[in-house]
Motif scaffolding. Structure first.
Motif, mmCIF file in Angstrom:
data_model
loop_
_atom_site.group_PDB
_atom_site.id
_atom_site.type_symbol
_atom_site.label_atom_id
_atom_site.label_comp_id
_atom_site.label_asym_id
_atom_site.label_seq_id
_atom_site.Cartn_x
_atom_site.Cartn_y
_atom_site.Cartn_z
ATOM 1 N N HIS A 78 -9.987 9.361 9.515
ATOM 2 C CA HIS A 78 -8.779 8.743 8.970
ATOM 3 C C HIS A 78 -7.631 9.743 8.934
ATOM 4 O O HIS A 78 -6.494 9.410 9.306
ATOM 5 C CB HIS A 78 -9.047 8.223 7.558
ATOM 6 N N HIS A 79 -7.892 10.975 8.495
ATOM 7 C CA HIS A 79 -6.854 12.003 8.460
ATOM 8 C C HIS A 79 -6.330 12.298 9.865
ATOM 9 O O HIS A 79 -5.135 12.539 10.055
ATOM 10 C CB HIS A 79 -7.397 13.283 7.829
ATOM 11 N N SER A 82 -1.225 -4.778 6.725
ATOM 12 C CA SER A 82 -0.848 -3.790 7.741
ATOM 13 C C SER A 82 -2.008 -2.883 8.121
ATOM 14 O O SER A 82 -2.043 -2.330 9.218
ATOM 15 C CB SER A 82 0.331 -2.949 7.243
ATOM 16 N N TYR A 83 -3.001 -2.722 7.251
ATOM 17 C CA TYR A 83 -4.183 -1.928 7.594
ATOM 18 C C TYR A 83 -4.860 -2.498 8.837
ATOM 19 O O TYR A 83 -5.226 -1.774 9.755
ATOM 20 C CB TYR A 83 -5.182 -1.933 6.435
ATOM 21 N N GLN A 102 -4.843 -1.231 12.819
ATOM 22 C CA GLN A 102 -6.198 -0.776 13.139
ATOM 23 C C GLN A 102 -6.508 0.580 12.493
ATOM 24 O O GLN A 102 -6.956 1.532 13.144
ATOM 25 C CB GLN A 102 -6.402 -0.716 14.658
ATOM 26 N N VAL A 103 -6.273 0.644 11.189
ATOM 27 C CA VAL A 103 -6.525 1.864 10.431
ATOM 28 C C VAL A 103 -8.031 2.117 10.369
ATOM 29 O O VAL A 103 -8.807 1.208 10.057
ATOM 30 C CB VAL A 103 -5.953 1.732 9.000
ATOM 31 N N PRO A 104 -8.490 3.347 10.650
ATOM 32 C CA PRO A 104 -9.923 3.656 10.564
ATOM 33 C C PRO A 104 -10.455 3.458 9.147
ATOM 34 O O PRO A 104 -9.732 3.613 8.165
ATOM 35 C CB PRO A 104 -9.982 5.140 10.961
ATOM 36 N N GLY A 132 -3.122 5.003 2.916
ATOM 37 C CA GLY A 132 -2.184 3.980 3.400
ATOM 38 C C GLY A 132 -1.567 4.390 4.729
ATOM 39 O O GLY A 132 -1.448 5.579 5.036
ATOM 40 N N PRO A 133 -1.108 3.404 5.547
ATOM 41 C CA PRO A 133 -0.639 3.699 6.896
ATOM 42 C C PRO A 133 0.840 4.028 7.025
ATOM 43 O O PRO A 133 1.297 4.379 8.101
ATOM 44 C CB PRO A 133 -0.955 2.399 7.649
#
Length: 248
Positions: A88-89, A225-226, A230-232, A42-43
């Motif tokens: 992502h990390h 919100s992802y 622009q969450v990978p 989650g962001p």
């Protein structure tokens, strides 16, 4: 004594706020134990950590995602087993408020308590005694086993606690034999529906009662919100960890 047990918030501020709101209405809850993986997936990294570290009634341990993100921040080796999540990390690491670094570093991997004569272990997932201090790049956490009483008895064979609380594997687990209760409250922040699981444990001298709970919340804004941030690995995360709810 009644305690609450939560796990795997995974950067979902909406979910943890819903759970803490419910717990707060139950004045008999004396303490909350969080079993790791507060961040990752989650962001809402900073929002979640701010909520948790601002309270004095929550004890936390570290999980594999927490430690993998920290490794990147500190320029240390990232676990090869998590290579699929490295991008992502890194995204999480670059956006995490630096004031949380030292606080996360100080978290233990285990907490052991005795309440009303009952011994309790809080751990993200099983770690062999010889690996308790190994760096996350060495994959100290046991590989996930199919949840069953027999498998958990084998995995935690060296432990003698009356209650073992763990997370990591996202479904809720509740198994017990004549001596030990094995409890996984389920992933609070990663669910295939708009609920956040948590457990209430009533520890008495003669018995230990387990109450499995779910807090309802409107998770559409969280899921949206992802994309906004622009969450990978967006499509993979929404499918695997949230059951494609946003696509339904």
């Amino acid at each position: 004594m009644k305690i609450a047990v939560i796990a795997d918030i995974h950067g979902n501020a909406s979910a943890i706020m819903a759970v803490l709101d419910e717990i707060g209405k139950r004045q008999e809850i004396e303490h909350i134990y969080c079993l790791g993986n507060m961040i990752g997936i989650g962001p809402h990294t900073n929002e979640v950590l701010d909520i948790l570290f601002s309270r004095n009634d929550i004890s936390m341990i570290s999980g594999n995602h927490d430690e993998a993100v920290l490794a990147l921040i500190k320029g240390e080796e990232h676990p090869f087993s998590h290579s699929h999540a490295r991008e992502h990390h890194q995204w999480i690491a670059e956006r995490m408020d630096k004031s949380f670094i030292s606080k996360l570093e100080q978290l233990p991997r285990t907490i052991k308590k005795e309440i009303n004569g009952k011994s309790i272990l809080f751990i993200h997932y099983h770690i062999e005694k010889g690996k308790l201090n190994e760096h996350i790049s060495k994959d100290p956490f046991h590989s996930i086993v199919e949840p069953s009483l027999e498998n958990l008895e084998v995995m935690f064979k060296g432990n003698n606690e009356n209650l073992i609380c763990y997370g990591h594997h996202h479904p809720t687990h509740y198994f017990k034999n004549d001596k030990t209760i094995y409890l996984n409250p389920g992933a609070l922040g990663c669910n295939t529906k708009s609920t956040a699981p948590y457990e209430i444990v009533d520890v008495k001298r003669d018995k230990t009662g387990i109450s499995l709970n779910e807090a309802n919340y409107n998770n559409l804004e969280f899921l949206a919100s992802y994309g906004l941030l622009q969450v990978p690995n967006l499509e993979f995360i929404l499918k695997v960890f949230h059951g494609n709810q946003l696509r339904q």
